[in-house]
Motif scaffolding. Structure first.
Motif, mmCIF file in Angstrom:
data_model
loop_
_atom_site.group_PDB
_atom_site.id
_atom_site.type_symbol
_atom_site.label_atom_id
_atom_site.label_comp_id
_atom_site.label_asym_id
_atom_site.label_seq_id
_atom_site.Cartn_x
_atom_site.Cartn_y
_atom_site.Cartn_z
ATOM 1 N N LEU A 54 50.857 -37.758 -3.271
ATOM 2 C CA LEU A 54 51.479 -36.420 -2.928
ATOM 3 C C LEU A 54 50.887 -36.176 -1.333
ATOM 4 C CD1 LEU A 54 52.368 -33.315 -3.055
ATOM 5 C CD2 LEU A 54 49.967 -32.751 -3.726
ATOM 6 N N LEU A 55 50.015 -36.456 -0.843
ATOM 7 C CA LEU A 55 49.581 -36.298 0.300
ATOM 8 C C LEU A 55 50.446 -37.182 1.526
ATOM 9 C CD1 LEU A 55 45.670 -35.334 0.142
ATOM 10 C CD2 LEU A 55 47.722 -33.682 0.328
ATOM 11 N N LYS A 56 50.449 -38.403 1.114
ATOM 12 C CA LYS A 56 51.301 -39.169 1.797
ATOM 13 C C LYS A 56 52.663 -38.999 2.129
ATOM 14 C CE LYS A 56 51.657 -44.380 1.913
ATOM 15 N NZ LYS A 56 50.689 -44.457 3.227
ATOM 16 N N ARG A 57 53.295 -38.065 1.171
ATOM 17 C CA ARG A 57 54.528 -37.548 1.633
ATOM 18 C C ARG A 57 54.780 -36.720 2.892
ATOM 19 N NH1 ARG A 57 55.466 -34.476 -3.889
ATOM 20 N NH2 ARG A 57 56.556 -32.927 -2.772
ATOM 21 N N TYR A 58 53.492 -36.286 3.331
ATOM 22 C CA TYR A 58 53.709 -35.306 4.414
ATOM 23 C C TYR A 58 52.936 -36.068 5.617
ATOM 24 C CZ TYR A 58 54.494 -32.063 0.540
ATOM 25 O OH TYR A 58 55.244 -31.300 -0.379
ATOM 26 N N GLY A 59 52.187 -37.031 5.708
ATOM 27 C CA GLY A 59 51.743 -37.446 6.948
ATOM 28 C C GLY A 59 50.807 -38.807 6.535
ATOM 29 N N ARG A 60 49.941 -39.154 7.798
ATOM 30 C CA ARG A 60 49.225 -40.107 7.599
ATOM 31 C C ARG A 60 47.798 -39.866 6.642
ATOM 32 N NH1 ARG A 60 51.406 -40.229 12.799
ATOM 33 N NH2 ARG A 60 49.559 -38.973 13.324
ATOM 34 N N VAL A 61 47.542 -40.519 5.695
ATOM 35 C CA VAL A 61 46.252 -39.827 4.837
ATOM 36 C C VAL A 61 45.160 -40.776 5.047
ATOM 37 C CG1 VAL A 61 45.784 -39.379 2.651
ATOM 38 C CG2 VAL A 61 47.912 -39.004 3.501
ATOM 39 N N THR A 62 44.049 -40.385 5.060
ATOM 40 C CA THR A 62 42.719 -41.122 5.020
ATOM 41 C C THR A 62 41.970 -40.188 3.873
ATOM 42 O OG1 THR A 62 42.756 -41.551 7.662
ATOM 43 C CG2 THR A 62 40.650 -41.465 6.303
ATOM 44 N N ALA A 63 41.210 -40.962 3.366
ATOM 45 C CA ALA A 63 40.266 -40.137 1.934
ATOM 46 C C ALA A 63 38.996 -40.697 2.192
ATOM 47 C CB ALA A 63 40.928 -40.744 0.655
ATOM 48 N N MET A 64 38.110 -39.735 1.423
ATOM 49 C CA MET A 64 36.733 -39.779 1.653
ATOM 50 C C MET A 64 36.175 -39.592 0.172
ATOM 51 S SD MET A 64 33.844 -37.674 3.787
ATOM 52 C CE MET A 64 34.034 -36.293 2.829
ATOM 53 N N GLU A 65 35.216 -40.280 -0.381
ATOM 54 C CA GLU A 65 34.748 -40.088 -1.753
ATOM 55 C C GLU A 65 33.299 -40.744 -1.734
ATOM 56 O OE1 GLU A 65 33.589 -39.268 -5.175
ATOM 57 O OE2 GLU A 65 35.440 -38.438 -4.482
ATOM 58 N N MET A 66 32.348 -39.846 -2.228
ATOM 59 C CA MET A 66 31.323 -40.270 -2.291
ATOM 60 C C MET A 66 30.543 -41.278 -3.370
ATOM 61 S SD MET A 66 28.965 -36.732 -3.664
ATOM 62 C CE MET A 66 27.503 -37.904 -3.800
ATOM 63 N N ASP A 67 31.559 -41.093 -4.523
ATOM 64 C CA ASP A 67 30.916 -41.790 -5.830
ATOM 65 C C ASP A 67 31.463 -43.089 -5.760
ATOM 66 O OD1 ASP A 67 29.956 -41.505 -8.753
ATOM 67 O OD2 ASP A 67 31.902 -42.618 -8.621
ATOM 68 N N ASN A 68 30.789 -44.245 -5.693
ATOM 69 C CA ASN A 68 31.278 -45.737 -5.719
ATOM 70 C C ASN A 68 32.389 -46.027 -6.553
ATOM 71 O OD1 ASN A 68 29.590 -46.241 -3.467
ATOM 72 N ND2 ASN A 68 27.791 -46.794 -4.938
ATOM 73 N N HIS A 69 32.343 -45.616 -7.900
ATOM 74 C CA HIS A 69 33.335 -45.904 -9.137
ATOM 75 C C HIS A 69 34.403 -45.049 -8.896
ATOM 76 C CE1 HIS A 69 34.633 -47.193 -12.757
ATOM 77 N NE2 HIS A 69 34.773 -45.972 -13.113
#
Length: 245
Positions: A54-69
């Motif tokens: 969804l977010l990629k439809r609107y721009g350049r996306v970076t993501a962050m997540e704390m849980d390794n799995h």
């Protein structure tokens, strides 16, 4: 959260009515924002990556997540770089800044919510926005919240207090998942009275016709946003900006 919950979430979030309808509502809200052309977008607390397409439809996306799995599951979608990090004090960014930071059902997991909002505010470009959702009404607290390691559910007033303490300004705030509230609230209240509650049903896709119906009812609220503010709902939705913007 328990890795099994992330695994179940990854299995259903592309088609489960709640995830699908929430994405439609968030999409409508993003389309109403005065964002730059090809904005830089951060999905802060992306979980297993269900919102990246969804977010990629609107721009350049970076993501962050704390849980390794969860991060590994999100990375396998190959839609964005998914960096390790958590709020409020372990962000993987130095100079990088964003036009839009999205936090979808993230803040309720964090003990210090106002410090986390302040940290996210520091990642915004001038004129940038934060879009967030959180579960609403402490009265609805139950086994689902415990299984997902929530710290709290919010009233509009308590969310606004965290926003104010973070030095942010609320541009728009509303309850949502309102049409289904009369169905969901009694079930949640009844579950509080049951000795052993199974939360797996909330991460199972209902039969196709019911799944489609619930999704259409929930997603229909997108037609009202962001023009109206709904007075109650299972969740809260907000758009925030820095006070100087």
């Amino acid at each position: 959260m328990d890795p099994r919950i992330y695994q179940k979430m990854r299995a259903v979030e592309d088609e489960h009515w709640w995830f699908v309808a929430r994405r439609r509502i968030v999409a409508k809200l993003i389309e109403s924002l005065p964002l730059a052309a090809a904005p830089d977008i951060l999905d802060a607390g992306c979980g297993t990556g269900g919102n990246l397409a969804l977010l990629k439809r609107y721009g350049r996306v970076t993501a962050m997540e704390m849980d390794n799995h969860a991060r590994q599951l999100a990375q396998r979608r190959r839609l964005a770089e998914v960096l390790p990090g958590h709020l409020p004090d372990a962000l993987p960014f130095t100079a990088q800044r964003f036009d839009l930071v999205v936090m979808l059902d993230v803040l309720e997991h964090i003990r210090d919510d106002s410090a986390s909002l302040a940290a996210v505010a520091g990642l915004l470009k001038t004129g940038g926005r934060i879009v967030l959702t959180v579960p609403a009404f402490p009265l609805l607290w139950g086994a689902h919240d415990q299984a997902h390691h929530h710290q709290r559910r919010y009233h509009a007033a308590s969310l606004q207090a965290a926003v104010d303490q973070a030095g942010l300004e609320t541009e728009y705030m509303t309850y949502f998942n309102t049409w289904l509230f009369p169905l969901i609230a009694p079930v949640r209240l009844l579950q509080r009275l049951l000795p052993r509650q199974n939360t797996d049903t909330e991460l199972s896709v209902p039969p196709a016709m019911l799944n489609a119906l619930l999704g259409r009812v929930f997603a229909s609220e997108s037609r009202l946003l962001p023009r109206l503010r709904l007075p109650f709902g299972v969740s809260l939705l907000a758009v925030l900006k820095s006070r100087e913007n």
